[in-house]
Scaffold this active site. Structure first.
Site, mmCIF file in Angstrom:
data_model
loop_
_atom_site.group_PDB
_atom_site.id
_atom_site.type_symbol
_atom_site.label_atom_id
_atom_site.label_comp_id
_atom_site.label_asym_id
_atom_site.label_seq_id
_atom_site.Cartn_x
_atom_site.Cartn_y
_atom_site.Cartn_z
ATOM 1 N N SER A 250 -11.668 4.579 -2.761
ATOM 2 C CA SER A 250 -11.510 3.428 -2.124
ATOM 3 C C SER A 250 -12.094 2.257 -2.725
ATOM 4 O O SER A 250 -13.106 2.405 -3.559
ATOM 5 C CB SER A 250 -12.016 3.613 -0.549
ATOM 6 O OG SER A 250 -11.245 4.633 0.112
ATOM 7 N N HIS B 224 -17.111 6.340 1.634
ATOM 8 C CA HIS B 224 -16.011 7.226 1.560
ATOM 9 C C HIS B 224 -16.301 8.218 0.297
ATOM 10 O O HIS B 224 -15.790 9.505 0.484
ATOM 11 C CB HIS B 224 -14.705 6.380 1.228
ATOM 12 C CG HIS B 224 -14.189 6.015 2.275
ATOM 13 N ND1 HIS B 224 -13.395 6.603 3.217
ATOM 14 C CD2 HIS B 224 -13.864 4.521 2.796
ATOM 15 C CE1 HIS B 224 -12.767 5.984 4.177
ATOM 16 N NE2 HIS B 224 -13.072 5.121 3.887
ATOM 17 N N GLU C 104 -7.888 -2.770 -3.332
ATOM 18 C CA GLU C 104 -7.138 -2.050 -2.214
ATOM 19 C C GLU C 104 -7.596 -2.979 -1.030
ATOM 20 O O GLU C 104 -6.586 -3.333 -0.382
ATOM 21 C CB GLU C 104 -7.785 -0.742 -2.027
ATOM 22 C CG GLU C 104 -7.256 0.049 -1.076
ATOM 23 C CD GLU C 104 -8.151 1.326 -0.605
ATOM 24 O OE1 GLU C 104 -7.626 2.183 -0.026
ATOM 25 O OE2 GLU C 104 -9.265 1.424 -0.963
ATOM 26 N N HIS C 105 -8.646 -3.210 -0.579
ATOM 27 C CA HIS C 105 -9.024 -3.915 0.623
ATOM 28 C C HIS C 105 -9.669 -5.312 0.104
ATOM 29 O O HIS C 105 -10.728 -5.163 -0.670
ATOM 30 C CB HIS C 105 -9.824 -3.307 1.586
ATOM 31 C CG HIS C 105 -9.373 -1.932 2.072
ATOM 32 N ND1 HIS C 105 -8.649 -1.978 3.265
ATOM 33 C CD2 HIS C 105 -9.613 -0.573 1.629
ATOM 34 C CE1 HIS C 105 -8.528 -0.648 3.260
ATOM 35 N NE2 HIS C 105 -9.095 0.099 2.433
ATOM 36 N N ASP D 27 -8.427 0.695 9.297
ATOM 37 C CA ASP D 27 -8.421 1.952 8.954
ATOM 38 C C ASP D 27 -8.001 2.936 9.836
ATOM 39 O O ASP D 27 -7.740 4.007 9.927
ATOM 40 C CB ASP D 27 -9.804 2.615 8.336
ATOM 41 C CG ASP D 27 -10.108 2.143 6.873
ATOM 42 O OD1 ASP D 27 -9.212 2.113 6.158
ATOM 43 O OD2 ASP D 27 -11.204 2.119 6.409
ATOM 44 N N HIS E 142 33.868 5.104 -21.944
ATOM 45 C CA HIS E 142 33.927 4.350 -20.798
ATOM 46 C C HIS E 142 35.312 3.656 -20.645
ATOM 47 O O HIS E 142 35.910 3.667 -19.523
ATOM 48 C CB HIS E 142 32.606 3.655 -20.710
ATOM 49 C CG HIS E 142 31.464 4.198 -20.423
ATOM 50 N ND1 HIS E 142 31.018 5.099 -21.067
ATOM 51 C CD2 HIS E 142 30.451 3.870 -19.350
ATOM 52 C CE1 HIS E 142 29.583 5.512 -20.592
ATOM 53 N NE2 HIS E 142 29.510 4.848 -19.559
#
Length: 428
Positions: A234, A259, A324-325, A358, A417
């Site tokens: 985290s 964490h 992240e945050h 959270d 093709h």
């Protein structure tokens, strides 16, 4: 205890880069040992899983029985059950608004093109559990999958001596997850990626984990899908000013630090006095924390307090960190937020504390880490869809568009093709 940097220092950028790189290297160092575990599980299946479970988790059970699950759930406090129910409802409500619209288009030549969202059939959710238990992670990963319409949901969650947390099991039951495995780490990732006699492989693996889990997901990617980012240890970056409450800010940093030993906590402020006050508060508040050892190690190794008098420099630094945050705990956050381009989630103002996101605000807490917010996003309903294009050409359509395709295919040297089109529009 925590490193304090001054952006006015001529070596500031180099120092910050070195600190950020040092942590990234720690996260990435585990790949070699992880590869060995994955190869072992691919070769030896359940036998290898049990070997690693006994070694790391003192566990000899791959899958708990229904009786064990129900007994554990019955022991759970009603208040916790109600809290999980509330979080489920709010997460479901917000994610149900993320529905995606199928597209159908018919052109003037009566060619029909469609673009449809199709749910992935099977998904494994990794729920951490080695140092703490996270029923919230079950909800954050499973609810968007439920909204998308995923048919088979699997949960892997490392138990302690074979016993899983009752709240995690209750959250799984709430999400109607029927396959539950009490395993964790790289061996669990390998098991759901490749399958064993007891565990059927899945199409995609999602969910946060430590650096070993993150490394394992990167290794199996390609053989199985993973989320569009790596959710590793985290991170939080908090921008505050002289109007911020140092007690609150310190508790936010500690809340993230508890964490994981590799959690990253960064504070940036234009005000030197608030930095000193926050530092003092951190020292005091750590004394009251049950997980103080983990939080202290995290702050000591990865915590940074930065004095930065320039708003533009703050914006540039946040976008560089790509946390992240992000908490913008400042009076002028409305002027700043539009310039922030790289963050997993952004909390605005003094009451939007990261801890709320959270649990039960409704937004998702599985977010990009390790600066991957520069190019990726958190888990959403979109994570559980495949997008398929459907093409139905009319005779007039291929006859009108075909000659141009033949020209381009021949130019690229793809004669086969060109001929596959020619055969359909050739005049008899």
């Amino acid at each position: 205890m925590i490193k304090i940097l001054d952006s006015k220092n001529k070596n500031f950028d180099k120092t910050l880069d070195a600190l950020l790189s040092k942590r990234k290297n720690k996260v990435q160092l585990n790949s070699v040992s992880v590869i060995k575990i994955i190869k072992d599980v691919k070769k030896n299946g359940d036998k290898a899983i049990l070997k690693y479970e006994k070694r790391f988790n003192k566990n000899s059970i791959i899958a708990p029985s229904i009786k064990q699950i129900n007994r554990a759930i019955q022991s759970l406090d009603q208040k916790v059950k109600k809290a999980i129910d509330l979080a489920y409802d709010r997460i479901y409500k917000f994610h149900s608004l993320q529905k995606f619209k199928n597209i159908s288009y018919t052109d003037k030549l009566k060619n029909k093109l469609e673009y449809k969202y199709v749910p992935i059939e099977s998904v494994a959710i990794y729920v951490p559990g080695s140092t703490a238990s996270y029923p919230s992670s079950v909800l954050m990963n499973a609810v968007p999958a439920i909204v998308a319409g995923v048919k088979r949901l699997v949960m892997v969650n490392p138990g302690q001596k074979g016993k899983q947390n009752p709240a995690v099991l209750y959250a799984a039951k709430k999400c109607k997850i029927k396959e539950i495995y009490s395993i964790g780490g790289p061996s669990a990732i390998a098991a759901v990626a490749y399958g064993t006699k007891k565990i059927k492989k899945v199409d995609k693996i999602i969910g946060p984990g430590n650096s070993y889990v993150a490394a394992a997901k990167k290794e199996v990617f390609g053989d199985v899908g993973i989320e569009g980012m790596i959710a590793g240890p985290s991170e939080v970056t908090i921008v505050c000013d002289k109007f911020s409450n140092p007690e609150w800010i310190a508790s936010d940093l500690i809340g993230q630090a508890e964490h994981d030993n590799l959690a990253q906590c960064i504070l940036i402020s234009k005000d030197k006095s608030i930095i000193k006050k926050v530092n003092y508060e951190i020292i005091n508040q750590l004394k009251e924390l049950p997980r103080a050892v983990i939080a202290k190690n995290s702050l000591l190794n990865n915590g940074i307090l930065i004095y930065m008098p320039s708003d533009q420099k703050i914006i540039n630094t946040v976008n560089k960190i790509a946390p992240e945050h992000l908490e913008l705990n400042t009076k002028n956050y409305k002027k700043v937020v539009s310039k922030i381009k790289n963050a997993g989630s952004i909390c605005l103002g003094k009451y939007a504390v990261m801890a709320m996101t959270d649990y039960n605000v409704g937004s998702n807490h599985v977010l990009p880490t390790n600066s991957s917010a520069r190019y990726s996003s958190g888990v959403s309903v979109n994570e559980f869809y495949k997008r398929i294009s459907y093409i139905n050409l009319s005779k007039k359509g291929i006859e009108t568009l075909g000659p141009s395709v033949i020209t381009l295919a021949n130019y690229e040297g793809l004669v086969g093709h060109a001929k596959s089109v020619e055969k359909r529009i050739r005049r008899k």
